[in-house]
Design an enzyme around this catalytic site. Sequence first.
Site, PDB file in Angstrom:
ATOM      1  N   ILE A   1      53.864 -47.917  21.486  1.00 39.94           N
ATOM      2  CA  ILE A   1      52.599 -47.279  21.801  1.00 39.94           C
ATOM      3  C   ILE A   1      52.686 -46.742  23.219  1.00 39.94           C
ATOM      4  O   ILE A   1      53.138 -47.448  24.125  1.00 39.94           O
ATOM      5  CB  ILE A   1      51.418 -48.274  21.685  1.00 39.94           C
ATOM      6  CG1 ILE A   1      51.350 -48.880  20.285  1.00 39.94           C
ATOM      7  CG2 ILE A   1      50.100 -47.581  22.020  1.00 39.94           C
ATOM      8  CD1 ILE A   1      51.988 -50.247  20.165  1.00 39.94           C
ATOM      9  N   CYS A   2      52.262 -45.484  23.398  1.00 34.16           N
ATOM     10  CA  CYS A   2      52.182 -44.918  24.737  1.00 34.16           C
ATOM     11  C   CYS A   2      53.555 -44.983  25.431  1.00 34.16           C
ATOM     12  O   CYS A   2      54.576 -44.662  24.830  1.00 34.16           O
ATOM     13  CB  CYS A   2      51.091 -45.656  25.506  1.00 34.16           C
ATOM     14  SG  CYS A   2      50.536 -44.911  27.040  1.00 34.16           S
ATOM     15  N   THR A   3      53.610 -45.424  26.671  1.00 39.04           N
ATOM     16  CA  THR A   3      54.872 -45.458  27.410  1.00 39.04           C
ATOM     17  C   THR A   3      55.770 -46.624  27.022  1.00 39.04           C
ATOM     18  O   THR A   3      56.835 -46.805  27.617  1.00 39.04           O
ATOM     19  CB  THR A   3      54.602 -45.502  28.928  1.00 39.04           C
ATOM     20  OG1 THR A   3      53.705 -46.574  29.225  1.00 39.04           O
ATOM     21  CG2 THR A   3      53.999 -44.197  29.410  1.00 39.04           C
TER      22      THR A   3
END
Length: 210
Positions: free
Chosen positions: A110-112
Amino acid sequence: MDGSESSKPKKMLLGMVLFDGFQLLDVFGPLDVFGFLDDRVEIILIGEKGSEAKSSAGPVVKLDYSFSNVPDLDILMIPGGAGTRREVFNQLLLNRLKSLAEVTAHVATICTGSAMLAKTGILDGRKATTNKRAYQWATSQSDRVMWIPEARWVEDGKFFSSSGVSAGIDMAYALVSKLFGNDLAASIALRAEYEWKNEPDNDPFSKPRI
């Protein structure tokens, strides 16, 4: 014994990796999607060491396992957050993430979180995406990943990766759909009163990238 217990299908085990500075919604958005499947999925929280991890917003979360004693997983999830900027230099953590990802059937970032997984090398030659507002930094962690600049989430084999923060929820529904069927994923979204963006290339936040 009537055999009813033994006839029940074994639950899948989902492990979410936590570290200091994780983003709350990255973790608990996707986990709450799978929380509707408590008859099919068991959720655990994993950390490198210690018994807790502090989110970027402040709340501290108790861990269930460390990398040294985590059981075999069916699903591995890795969130983003401010802490990823530190953890990409934590080679011990990266090694443990790679080892877990190698033997786990389904791996999602998720995300970074994708920046950390990319740094391990396991995404070499794979398609992936990441938070568009941290796109330049995240993608700089590996030039061997086929980064997709416009995607709500990306699926490549056993690997899922999402764009920033809330995109992890849409990706989680996509993973539920893959594992248990689209009808079930849609019914969970309805129960959650959530408008699932179920088109992976529908990415309204891809421009401008910072």
